[in-house]
Design an enzyme around this catalytic site. Structure first.
Site, PDB file in Angstrom:
ATOM      1  CB  SER A 145      -0.853   0.006   1.271  1.00 19.62           C
ATOM      2  OG  SER A 145      -1.440   1.275   1.472  1.00 19.62           O
ATOM      3  CE1 TYR A 158      -3.885  -2.133   5.078  1.00 20.96           C
ATOM      4  CE2 TYR A 158      -3.194   0.107   4.587  1.00 20.96           C
ATOM      5  CZ  TYR A 158      -3.639  -1.133   4.160  1.00 20.96           C
ATOM      6  OH  TYR A 158      -3.828  -1.362   2.814  1.00 20.96           O
ATOM      7  CE  LYS A 162      -1.283  -3.740   3.198  1.00 20.44           C
ATOM      8  NZ  LYS A 162      -1.454  -4.984   2.410  1.00 20.44           N
TER       9      LYS A 162
HETATM   10  N1  LIG Z   1      -8.518  -0.903  -1.965  1.00 19.53           N
HETATM   11  C1  LIG Z   1      -7.522  -0.052  -1.731  1.00 19.53           C
HETATM   12  O1  LIG Z   1      -7.658   1.172  -1.855  1.00 19.53           O
HETATM   13  C2  LIG Z   1      -6.177  -0.583  -1.320  1.00 19.53           C
HETATM   14  C3  LIG Z   1      -5.098   0.291  -1.330  1.00 19.53           C
HETATM   15  C4  LIG Z   1      -3.844  -0.180  -0.982  1.00 19.53           C
HETATM   16  C5  LIG Z   1      -3.677  -1.509  -0.660  1.00 19.53           C
HETATM   17  N2  LIG Z   1      -4.741  -2.354  -0.647  1.00 19.53           N
HETATM   18  C6  LIG Z   1      -4.499  -3.745  -0.301  1.00 19.53           C
HETATM   19  O2  LIG Z   1      -5.136  -4.588  -1.231  1.00 19.53           O
HETATM   20  C7  LIG Z   1      -5.393  -5.854  -0.634  1.00 19.53           C
HETATM   21  C8  LIG Z   1      -6.821  -6.257  -0.973  1.00 19.53           C
HETATM   22  O3  LIG Z   1      -7.702  -5.339  -0.342  1.00 19.53           O
HETATM   23  P1  LIG Z   1      -9.050  -4.813  -1.011  1.00 19.53           P
HETATM   24  O4  LIG Z   1      -9.037  -3.338  -0.899  1.00 19.53           O
HETATM   25  O5  LIG Z   1      -9.252  -5.447  -2.336  1.00 19.53           O
HETATM   26  O6  LIG Z   1     -10.121  -5.297   0.069  1.00 19.53           O
HETATM   27  P2  LIG Z   1     -11.158  -6.491   0.157  1.00 19.53           P
HETATM   28  O7  LIG Z   1     -12.062  -6.482  -1.021  1.00 19.53           O
HETATM   29  O8  LIG Z   1     -11.749  -6.368   1.513  1.00 19.53           O
HETATM   30  O9  LIG Z   1     -10.262  -7.803   0.062  1.00 19.53           O
HETATM   31  C9  LIG Z   1      -9.580  -8.330   1.160  1.00 19.53           C
HETATM   32  C10 LIG Z   1      -9.294  -9.801   0.894  1.00 19.53           C
HETATM   33  O10 LIG Z   1      -8.509 -10.311   1.997  1.00 19.53           O
HETATM   34  C11 LIG Z   1      -9.125 -11.485   2.504  1.00 19.53           C
HETATM   35  N3  LIG Z   1      -8.955 -11.613   3.949  1.00 19.53           N
HETATM   36  C12 LIG Z   1      -9.384 -10.747   4.912  1.00 19.53           C
HETATM   37  N4  LIG Z   1      -9.159 -11.265   6.140  1.00 19.53           N
HETATM   38  C13 LIG Z   1      -8.574 -12.468   5.942  1.00 19.53           C
HETATM   39  C14 LIG Z   1      -8.126 -13.504   6.824  1.00 19.53           C
HETATM   40  N5  LIG Z   1      -8.255 -13.418   8.161  1.00 19.53           N
HETATM   41  N6  LIG Z   1      -7.583 -14.617   6.277  1.00 19.53           N
HETATM   42  C15 LIG Z   1      -7.464 -14.738   4.936  1.00 19.53           C
HETATM   43  N7  LIG Z   1      -7.887 -13.814   4.058  1.00 19.53           N
HETATM   44  C16 LIG Z   1      -8.444 -12.700   4.556  1.00 19.53           C
HETATM   45  C17 LIG Z   1     -10.611 -11.316   2.195  1.00 19.53           C
HETATM   46  O11 LIG Z   1     -11.216 -12.607   2.173  1.00 19.53           O
HETATM   47  P3  LIG Z   1     -12.781 -12.855   2.555  1.00 19.53           P
HETATM   48  O12 LIG Z   1     -13.512 -11.599   2.223  1.00 19.53           O
HETATM   49  O13 LIG Z   1     -13.153 -14.033   1.709  1.00 19.53           O
HETATM   50  O14 LIG Z   1     -12.845 -13.153   4.020  1.00 19.53           O
HETATM   51  C18 LIG Z   1     -10.577 -10.636   0.838  1.00 19.53           C
HETATM   52  O15 LIG Z   1     -10.470 -11.588  -0.190  1.00 19.53           O
HETATM   53  C19 LIG Z   1      -5.093  -5.693   0.857  1.00 19.53           C
HETATM   54  O16 LIG Z   1      -3.838  -6.239   1.160  1.00 19.53           O
HETATM   55  C20 LIG Z   1      -5.064  -4.176   1.041  1.00 19.53           C
HETATM   56  O17 LIG Z   1      -4.232  -3.789   2.115  1.00 19.53           O
HETATM   57  C21 LIG Z   1      -5.997  -1.909  -0.957  1.00 19.53           C
END
Ligand SMILES: NC(=O)c1ccc[n+]([C@@H]2O[C@H](COP(=O)([O-])OP(=O)(O)OC[C@H]3O[C@@H](n4cnc5c(N)ncnc54)[C@H](OP(=O)(O)O)[C@@H]3O)[C@@H](O)[C@H]2O)c1
Length: 259
Positions: A145, A158, A162
């Site tokens: 991130s 967080y 990261k």
């Molecule tokens: N969206 C953004 O703006 C953004 C920006 C920077 C970085 N990121 C990073 O991108 C990645 C994906 O995030 P997202 O934004 O796409 O959010 P998201 O849609 O909430 O996806 C999160 C994923 O992580 C899984 N997860 C959560 N808790 C878990 C656990 N205890 N064990 C195993 N898997 C788990 C979830 O699985 P289930 O839902 O099936 O439980 C889901 O598939 C993350 O690492 C986040 O830090 C996101």
């Protein structure tokens, strides 16, 4: 993208958001996919349907990464599905918004570090060992991130996870380059996903964010997929230990007043 066709890739957290976007792009590129999820079964089946419609072979695997002692079994199952893996995408993560004062027993900090840092650390080690034993190279992409580079209030857990992930990206790259295993990070900016789009697409919020981004808009999940495909492909064959920032320019602009 060069060299991705038929590659076997494990994507963690493929049940929604960025992980689902990564799965769609890698499916389009002809990869075979292991799609991990934890709780969102409907979401991962939707991703499965989307990648199958794009012609990809894919299978689903469930695991809760807070249960760190189950990761080894999880990885072995993932490795066996296509008789090996060529790439690992450590994408699963939790976005913890809290403070040390509110998290008095430290449980939110522990969960955040378990899912966002310890799980990728252990899965990367399992992947690297399996590649070494099989005398093959591989590629790891750690989804970090912009909070790995600069953070703000409410994000201590967080950001720690990261910044730690960026650290292991670099050290693993150094340790495993000799085996032909490349390790790179992706640092997304603000990308609306199912979890956040109702907040981020609210007009006042959208304006607040987008005016700070030189490109003037949020990112898209499939754009994170394109960057991931690049990091897994031969096109980035001489790249390891790098963190690729994909954020519309948000972090490049310091917190200076508007001129
Ligand atoms: N969206 C953004 O703006 C953004 C920006 C920077 C970085 N990121 C990073 O991108 C990645 C994906 O995030 P997202 O934004 O796409 O959010 P998201 O849609 O909430 O996806 C999160 C994923 O992580 C899984 N997860 C959560 N808790 C878990 C656990 N205890 N064990 C195993 N898997 C788990 C979830 O699985 P289930 O839902 O099936 O439980 C889901 O598939 C993350 O690492 C986040 O830090 C996101």
């Amino acid at each position: 993208m060069q060299g991705l066709k038929t590659k076997r890739i494990l994507i963690t957290g493929a049940s929604s958001g960025i992980g689902a976007g990564m799965a769609r792009v890698l499916a389009r590129e002809g990869c075979r996919l292991v799609l991990h999820y934890n709780r969102n079964e409907a979401g991962v089946y939707q991703t499965l349907k989307q990648v199958q419609e794009l012609g990809a072979e894919a299978q689903i695997l469930k695991a809760d990464f807070r249960q760190l002692n189950q990761l080894s079994l999880f990885f072995n199952q993932a490795w066996q599905i296509f008789d090996g893996l060529d790439g690992l995408v450590n994408n699963a993560g939790i976005v913890t918004k809290s403070t040390a004062l509110k998290d008095a027993d430290g449980s939110q900090f522990d969960d955040t570090l378990a899912v966002n840092l310890q799980a990728p650390y252990r899965l990367s080690a399992a992947f690297a060992q399996a590649c070494i034993d099989s005398e093959q190279g591989g590629a790891i992409v750690n989804n970090s991130s912009i909070h790995g580079q600069a953070s703000c209030e409410w994000f201590s857990a967080y950001a720690a996870s990261k910044m730690g992930l960026d650290a292991i990206t670099k050290v693993h790259a150094v340790e495993w380059g000799q085996y032909g295993i490349r390790v790179n990070g992706l640092a997304p900016g603000v990308v609306p996903v199912e979890r956040t789009e109702h907040i981020l697409n609210e007009p006042a919020m959208q304006q607040k964010w987008c005016e700070r981004m030189p490109l003037g808009r949020y990112g898209k999940t499939d754009e994170m997929g394109e960057a991931t495909a690049y990091l897994l492909s031969d096109a980035s064959g001489w790249m390891t230990g790098s963190i690729l920032t994909v954020d519309g320019g948000l972090i490049a602009r310091g917190n200076y007043p508007q001129r």
